[in-house]
Design a protein around this motif. Sequence first.
Motif, PDB file in Angstrom:
ATOM      1  N   GLY A 282     -29.264  24.236 -15.527  1.00  0.00           N
ATOM      2  CA  GLY A 282     -28.556  25.506 -15.457  1.00  0.00           C
ATOM      3  C   GLY A 282     -28.034  25.946 -16.810  1.00  0.00           C
ATOM      4  O   GLY A 282     -28.162  25.233 -17.812  1.00  0.00           O
ATOM      5  N   LEU A 283     -27.450  27.149 -16.846  1.00  0.00           N
ATOM      6  CA  LEU A 283     -26.950  27.778 -18.076  1.00  0.00           C
ATOM      7  C   LEU A 283     -28.078  27.886 -19.096  1.00  0.00           C
ATOM      8  O   LEU A 283     -27.903  27.579 -20.273  1.00  0.00           O
ATOM      9  CB  LEU A 283     -25.760  27.001 -18.648  1.00  0.00           C
ATOM     10  CG  LEU A 283     -24.585  26.779 -17.696  1.00  0.00           C
ATOM     11  CD1 LEU A 283     -23.477  26.002 -18.393  1.00  0.00           C
ATOM     12  CD2 LEU A 283     -24.059  28.097 -17.149  1.00  0.00           C
ATOM     13  N   THR A 284     -29.221  28.355 -18.637  1.00  0.00           N
ATOM     14  CA  THR A 284     -30.381  28.450 -19.515  1.00  0.00           C
ATOM     15  C   THR A 284     -31.428  29.369 -18.886  1.00  0.00           C
ATOM     16  O   THR A 284     -31.576  29.396 -17.658  1.00  0.00           O
ATOM     17  CB  THR A 284     -31.010  27.069 -19.756  1.00  0.00           C
ATOM     18  OG1 THR A 284     -32.156  27.213 -20.605  1.00  0.00           O
ATOM     19  CG2 THR A 284     -31.434  26.403 -18.456  1.00  0.00           C
ATOM     20  N   PRO A 285     -32.163  30.109 -19.725  1.00  0.00           N
ATOM     21  CA  PRO A 285     -33.322  30.848 -19.207  1.00  0.00           C
ATOM     22  C   PRO A 285     -34.571  29.979 -19.165  1.00  0.00           C
ATOM     23  O   PRO A 285     -35.617  30.424 -18.688  1.00  0.00           O
ATOM     24  CB  PRO A 285     -33.472  31.976 -20.236  1.00  0.00           C
ATOM     25  CG  PRO A 285     -32.978  31.384 -21.515  1.00  0.00           C
ATOM     26  CD  PRO A 285     -31.854  30.445 -21.121  1.00  0.00           C
ATOM     27  N   LYS A 286     -34.474  28.733 -19.644  1.00  0.00           N
ATOM     28  CA  LYS A 286     -35.629  27.856 -19.714  1.00  0.00           C
ATOM     29  C   LYS A 286     -35.907  27.191 -18.360  1.00  0.00           C
ATOM     30  O   LYS A 286     -35.147  27.310 -17.414  1.00  0.00           O
ATOM     31  CB  LYS A 286     -35.422  26.803 -20.809  1.00  0.00           C
ATOM     32  CG  LYS A 286     -35.347  27.381 -22.206  1.00  0.00           C
ATOM     33  CD  LYS A 286     -35.192  26.281 -23.252  1.00  0.00           C
ATOM     34  CE  LYS A 286     -35.135  26.856 -24.659  1.00  0.00           C
ATOM     35  NZ  LYS A 286     -34.988  25.793 -25.685  1.00  0.00           N
TER      36      LYS A 286
END
Length: 392
Positions: A282-286
């Motif tokens: 989480g906390l990612t666009p990856k």
Amino acid sequence: MFVGITNTPRDYAWGSAGEISALLGTQPTGKPEAELWLGAHPGCPSVIVDPAQAGGAGDLNEWIQRDGAQILGDGLTQLPFLLKVLAAGAPLSLQAHPTPEQAAEGFARENAAGVPLTASNRNYKDASAKPELIVAVSDTFEALCGFRSMADTRASIERLAELDAASTSPQPALFAEWLAFAREDSDLRAMFEWLISAGDPVPELVERVTALAETAAEEFALVRTLAGHYAGDPGVLIALMLNHVTLTKGEALFLPAGNIHAYLRGLGIELMAASDNVLRGGLTPKHVDVPELLSVLDFSASPVPYLRPHALSSAAQVFQPPVRDFQLMEIAGDCSLDISSAAIVLCTEGNFVVEGASGSATLARGGSVFVSADERHLKIQGAGQLFVAATQ
């Protein structure tokens, strides 16, 4: 042998605006400065300042691939650690790293499946574990690290439910469903899986908690910060399950395999096993591979994993995590060190002369050298701040 090395900070989007160059007294890159790698990892090996010193090799990985058995010592053929200067100007992704066994199995599995090493959905870039330590060099360094007790998490959810109940448009059913997972520490996995899978009503819950945090002064400042960077991400809620710590300058954390963590803000010296295996949460666009992440996470509730140094002398201390791959020595003045394998030395303040069995180097702020294993005994003279990375 002492061989000068250097590198250029990696420009990941979460990097700071010039903090690494400010620490090292170098020219700002004009791009985000996220991580300066000092080591032989093929993803970004250190550049050798004078290739003639290394038989013409242009970078540390090339030199070690050719002459590793001679320069590394202790029976090594690969440099087992990677030293970084890390500057978080924005929160990094929630992430965890595999054990050695998980890394070897995952790397072989993805190779057999034909997943390219550069593919965005690749989980395992190599066959190694990635335990790591971070020492704060800014006045404060903020991080999330490991699961809090369910009792603490439940208290945060109940407080949010109170804020919701006092609002003009309460949505009690959202919080009742969340609280249904908040019974015992053994329920941490179930709550995490429910949140990260982001099925109904999790997106609505993220939106509601984000709105409530706007009214809660400093109590839920973390939610506001994370939502400001990653609106709608379930990691905004997962963060409330984790230990939130602010290190002061000189304090350190050790993050073993399975520990979920995220660096949020600050400048630090990071030392890790030479791996780039990251399972994001989480906390990612990856890419986030939920089943694979669940297979490596340690869902034990635990306190903040501080790593306390112990003194080597009046001018030197060492951070020694429970792994053989690395230790980090911090030097403030004259001292002597013994090393059994190759080392990397970085000066962040002042001036030092480092002498070994046959060679020496003079280091000023921003300077770094690779020290071959045959130097063995290091005599260090000077004043300031010097970091020495080596195996244990």
